[in-house]
Enzyme design. Sequence first.
Site, PDB file in Angstrom:
ATOM      1  N   HIS A 150     -32.253 -32.410 -17.574  1.00 18.05           N
ATOM      2  CA  HIS A 150     -32.285 -33.153 -16.299  1.00 18.05           C
ATOM      3  C   HIS A 150     -31.411 -34.402 -16.369  1.00 18.05           C
ATOM      4  CE1 HIS A 150     -35.931 -30.714 -15.548  1.00 18.05           C
ATOM      5  NE2 HIS A 150     -36.220 -31.005 -16.803  1.00 18.05           N
ATOM      6  N   SER A 209      -4.271 -45.633 -11.394  1.00 15.42           N
ATOM      7  CA  SER A 209      -4.503 -45.890  -9.972  1.00 15.42           C
ATOM      8  C   SER A 209      -3.332 -46.689  -9.426  1.00 15.42           C
ATOM      9  CB  SER A 209      -5.799 -46.683  -9.803  1.00 15.42           C
ATOM     10  OG  SER A 209      -5.789 -47.376  -8.574  1.00 15.42           O
ATOM     11  N   LYS A 265      -7.465 -49.037 -14.106  1.00 11.81           N
ATOM     12  CA  LYS A 265      -8.013 -47.681 -14.090  1.00 11.81           C
ATOM     13  C   LYS A 265      -7.291 -46.712 -15.021  1.00 11.81           C
ATOM     14  CE  LYS A 265     -10.845 -46.088 -11.734  1.00 11.81           C
ATOM     15  NZ  LYS A 265     -11.107 -45.820 -10.339  1.00 11.81           N
ATOM     16  N   GLU A 287     -11.178 -33.427 -13.678  1.00 12.36           N
ATOM     17  CA  GLU A 287     -11.646 -33.264 -12.292  1.00 12.36           C
ATOM     18  C   GLU A 287     -10.930 -32.103 -11.602  1.00 12.36           C
ATOM     19  OE1 GLU A 287     -11.117 -37.106 -10.470  1.00 12.36           O
ATOM     20  OE2 GLU A 287     -12.512 -38.050 -11.859  1.00 12.36           O
TER      21      GLU A 287
END
Length: 458
Positions: A155, A276, A282, A289
């Site tokens: 979980h 970024s 960043k 992804e």
Amino acid sequence: MKLWGGRFTKETNELVHNFNASISYDKKFYKQDILGSIAHVTMLEKQGILTAEEKDAITVGLQGILMDIENGTLAITAEYEDIHSFVEANLIDRIGEPGKKLHTGRSRNDQVALDMKLYTRDEIVILNDLLKELMVILHRIMSENIDTYMPGFTHLQKAQPVTLAHHFGAYFEMFRRDRSRLRDIYDRMNYCPLGSGALAGTTYPLNRDYTASLLKFDGPTLNSMDSVSDRDYLIELLSALSTIMMHMSRFCEEIILWNSNEYQFVEIDDSYSTGSSIMPQKKNPDIAELIRGKTGRVYGALISLLTTMKGIPLAYNKDMQEDKELTFDAIDTTKGCLALFAGMLDSMKFNNKAMENSAKNGFTNATDAADYLVGRGIAFRDAHDIIGQLVLLCLDKEVSLDELPLEEYQKICPVFDEDIYEAISMKTCVEKRTTIGAPGHDAMVQILATNAKYLQES
Ligand code: ARG
């Protein structure tokens, strides 16, 4: 230039030609189409249907076309309906009369069924190799991290301590199954449809066993109507690819989490990260992804082909032409993702200290504390309750079980002794788990040996 102009009195409408044509994508299997044709004429000659001269002329012509496509002197152009028409027209241009005999005892229906099988069969081998390369990297990381402790989660809550080797070992199993699925598909599909004609076989004395053996199939397919309309193997392949992508997407999700500021378990290499345009600090895990994202289009291909095939009457119908673009896209997507994922994993750094510290927090040793009491004669359900109370106390005092003084333990249950700390140390928690498949050092050493043997043999 058409293969079927004779019966028509009008030119095809241009939009119809474009709508119907498949050459923009079936050109991908020009090589398989040519090799299939060479096998076909080799068989035709053996059966006395073509003379040796005709077969030789056709073979040399086809080999020339193959060479010219590969060295860039022959472009596959859009005025043809499909790759089959392109190759046949080119052959006739090159060698004249014998070229017109290439299509004897054959239909584009069994031809395209063959081409697609030959193409996907080759791709399955490549996919299998890519999976293996990824597993070799996984195996290396596992071997180096057999004693790297980290929290195991259920979980997404810290559950019990495991090791990095054990965690990655789960993915090793997934990819092992993926390879075995590809093997199964290969074995099941490896029967040659050529010689099935349009749907009802042919009247020529073809030797289908011979063609099958020339093309390294295990034999000919056994029903000509099924042969030209079977796309099961593509559905199976798309399902296997979907599963591979699903596995990678889970792995990517974990890498994205672990690479985040909150976890800092791993650091994706600069060469596999992006920045970024506005936030100078960043460093984003875009590759992970994107792989996670591309899973959707591979699933889409599976659902799309299942839907296309639903309710199609026997035998060949043009609907089936829709199998190609989405299968090619799913194969190329999966291959690309496998290669990228392997590179990302290979160059990734592991922050063993952060993993270990994280495993120390979150009461990952609570089960072992309960097991300690069981070892001293307390029933597990009661032990569970006692440790539950201790956890509550620790939460209140903002300490871990390791840091709680013995008196506090004994206040709740007098059975506790000094050796509780040893019993719930992370090392004990992991190392006592030595059943097959568990994270303990000795169990993992055995699994790694099994995995090394697997990688050597397959
Ligand atoms: N381009 C077609 C396909 O991919 C080849 C088979 C054409 N057969 C036919 N009867 N029109 O399915």
